[in-house]
Scaffold this active site. Sequence first.
Site, short mmCIF file in Angstrom:
data_model
loop_
_atom_site.label_atom_id
_atom_site.label_comp_id
_atom_site.label_asym_id
_atom_site.label_seq_id
_atom_site.Cartn_x
_atom_site.Cartn_y
_atom_site.Cartn_z
N GLY A 17 0.83 -1.21 0.00
CA GLY A 17 0.00 0.00 0.00
C GLY A 17 0.86 1.25 0.00
NE ARG A 20 -4.96 5.49 -2.74
CZ ARG A 20 -5.85 5.29 -1.77
NH1 ARG A 20 -6.17 6.28 -0.96
NH2 ARG A 20 -6.42 4.11 -1.61
N GLY A 59 16.15 11.18 -6.90
CA GLY A 59 17.39 10.39 -7.00
C GLY A 59 17.28 9.00 -6.40
CG ASN A 95 0.98 1.40 4.88
OD1 ASN A 95 0.73 2.19 5.78
ND2 ASN A 95 0.50 1.56 3.64
CE1 TYR A 160 -8.31 0.64 10.06
CE2 TYR A 160 -8.38 1.75 12.20
CZ TYR A 160 -7.77 1.53 10.98
OH TYR A 160 -6.60 2.21 10.68
CB ALA A 161 -10.39 -1.05 17.05
CB ALA A 162 -11.16 -6.37 16.13
CB ILE A 193 -1.84 10.11 9.66
CG1 ILE A 193 -1.22 9.40 10.89
CG2 ILE A 193 -0.77 10.65 8.72
CD1 ILE A 193 -0.43 10.27 11.83
P1 NAP Z 1 -4.94 5.27 2.39
O1 NAP Z 1 -4.53 6.67 2.17
O2 NAP Z 1 -6.35 4.88 2.20
O3 NAP Z 1 -3.97 4.33 1.50
C1 NAP Z 1 -4.15 2.94 1.56
C2 NAP Z 1 -3.10 2.26 0.72
O4 NAP Z 1 -3.27 0.83 0.87
C3 NAP Z 1 -3.21 2.54 -0.76
O5 NAP Z 1 -1.91 2.52 -1.32
C4 NAP Z 1 -4.03 1.37 -1.26
O6 NAP Z 1 -3.83 1.08 -2.63
C5 NAP Z 1 -3.46 0.26 -0.41
N1 NAP Z 1 -4.33 -0.90 -0.28
C6 NAP Z 1 -5.61 -0.98 0.16
N2 NAP Z 1 -6.05 -2.24 0.13
C7 NAP Z 1 -5.01 -2.99 -0.34
C8 NAP Z 1 -4.84 -4.36 -0.61
N3 NAP Z 1 -5.82 -5.25 -0.41
N4 NAP Z 1 -3.62 -4.78 -1.08
C9 NAP Z 1 -2.63 -3.90 -1.28
N5 NAP Z 1 -2.74 -2.59 -1.06
C10 NAP Z 1 -3.92 -2.14 -0.60
O7 NAP Z 1 -4.60 4.81 3.88
P2 NAP Z 1 -3.60 5.43 4.96
O8 NAP Z 1 -4.36 6.39 5.77
O9 NAP Z 1 -2.32 5.80 4.33
O10 NAP Z 1 -3.39 4.15 5.89
C11 NAP Z 1 -2.26 3.29 5.74
C12 NAP Z 1 -2.22 2.34 6.92
O11 NAP Z 1 -2.12 3.12 8.12
C13 NAP Z 1 -3.47 1.48 7.08
O12 NAP Z 1 -3.11 0.20 7.53
C14 NAP Z 1 -4.26 2.22 8.14
O13 NAP Z 1 -5.13 1.36 8.83
C15 NAP Z 1 -3.16 2.75 9.01
N6 NAP Z 1 -3.52 3.91 9.82
C16 NAP Z 1 -3.94 5.08 9.24
C17 NAP Z 1 -4.25 6.16 10.05
C18 NAP Z 1 -4.69 7.48 9.50
O14 NAP Z 1 -5.07 8.35 10.30
N7 NAP Z 1 -4.67 7.71 8.22
C19 NAP Z 1 -4.15 6.05 11.44
C20 NAP Z 1 -3.73 4.84 11.99
C21 NAP Z 1 -3.40 3.79 11.17
P3 NAP Z 1 -4.98 1.43 -3.75
O15 NAP Z 1 -4.98 2.91 -3.91
O16 NAP Z 1 -4.54 0.69 -4.97
O17 NAP Z 1 -6.28 0.91 -3.19
#
Ligand code: NAP
Length: 252
Positions: A17, A20, A59, A95, A160-162, A193
């Site tokens: 992932g 993004r 780079g 991730n 999600y939390a689980a 974030i």
């Molecule tokens: P995001 O912006 O929605 O990005 C998710 C990324 O995961 C994208 O690159 C997406 O690719 C990829 N993805 C989704 N399903 C996938 C799959 N089945 N196989 C491979 N790639 C997959 O999410 P984010 O906020 O950056 O979150 C990243 C991680 O941090 C997650 O595990 C999330 O639970 C955790 N997290 C986030 C926050 C927050 O506040 N944002 C807080 C705590 C934890 P596509 O675009 O191709 O779908």
Amino acid sequence: MSVAMFSLKGRVAIVTGGSRGIGRGCAETLADQGATVVLTYVRGEAAALEAVKSIESRGGQAKAVQADVAISSEMDALVETTVKEFGHLDVLVANAGIAIDGLLLRLKDDDLDALVGTNLRGSLASARAAVKPMMRARYGRIIFISSVVGEMGNAGQTAYAATKAAIIGAAKCIAREYASRNVTVNVVAPGFIDTDMTTHMSDAAKTSLLAGIPLGRTGQSAEVAAAVAFLASTEASYITGQVLRINGGLYM
Ligand code: NAP
């Protein structure tokens, strides 16, 4: 002569992932530190290619691969081709994740299955694939991305939390299993974030959230990525089985 710390020169990393959000931040920071980065995506090819371009323009070296963490054979193939192409695999950032929110009484089995399949089974499938070459090389860094809600809970995020709490338990087991092979396993638990995952929140929800964050603001992907890069470095060699919270003080 002084030597720069936390260099990842010569290392090969997979960031699931990584197209993004937090994953992209990790991919960029690891590449900035000298690692060759393989970043994955499922649907968003354009974003993945843009992430690679951005790394290359600074780079760095990166490659985008379409691979769904919820399909174990795709994780096995990803690791195999990475090792074949780049010679070894040193770092995995597990991730990739999705968020589906809802109160327990409205929880749909399909949503639960999707969350478990991607967030939990996907993280474990990627670690299972990655640990094989790491064991053989007697070196590895596995970093799971959990969440603050996995530790403190949040109404409306039971499923999600689980999955995020389960990752912490699993990481501690994997840390014990492969410590003798010099593979360290740690968890980074971000707070709120700014990414696509959090943009849908209402202003009222954001305001009440900010009131609980001592630093008074949401975090940036780069702030999570800096911690990930540290845990991925040689210098973090005596850290395993730990949870590093990057949350502005939201949960201590
Ligand atoms: P995001 O912006 O929605 O990005 C998710 C990324 O995961 C994208 O690159 C997406 O690719 C990829 N993805 C989704 N399903 C996938 C799959 N089945 N196989 C491979 N790639 C997959 O999410 P984010 O906020 O950056 O979150 C990243 C991680 O941090 C997650 O595990 C999330 O639970 C955790 N997290 C986030 C926050 C927050 O506040 N944002 C807080 C705590 C934890 P596509 O675009 O191709 O779908």
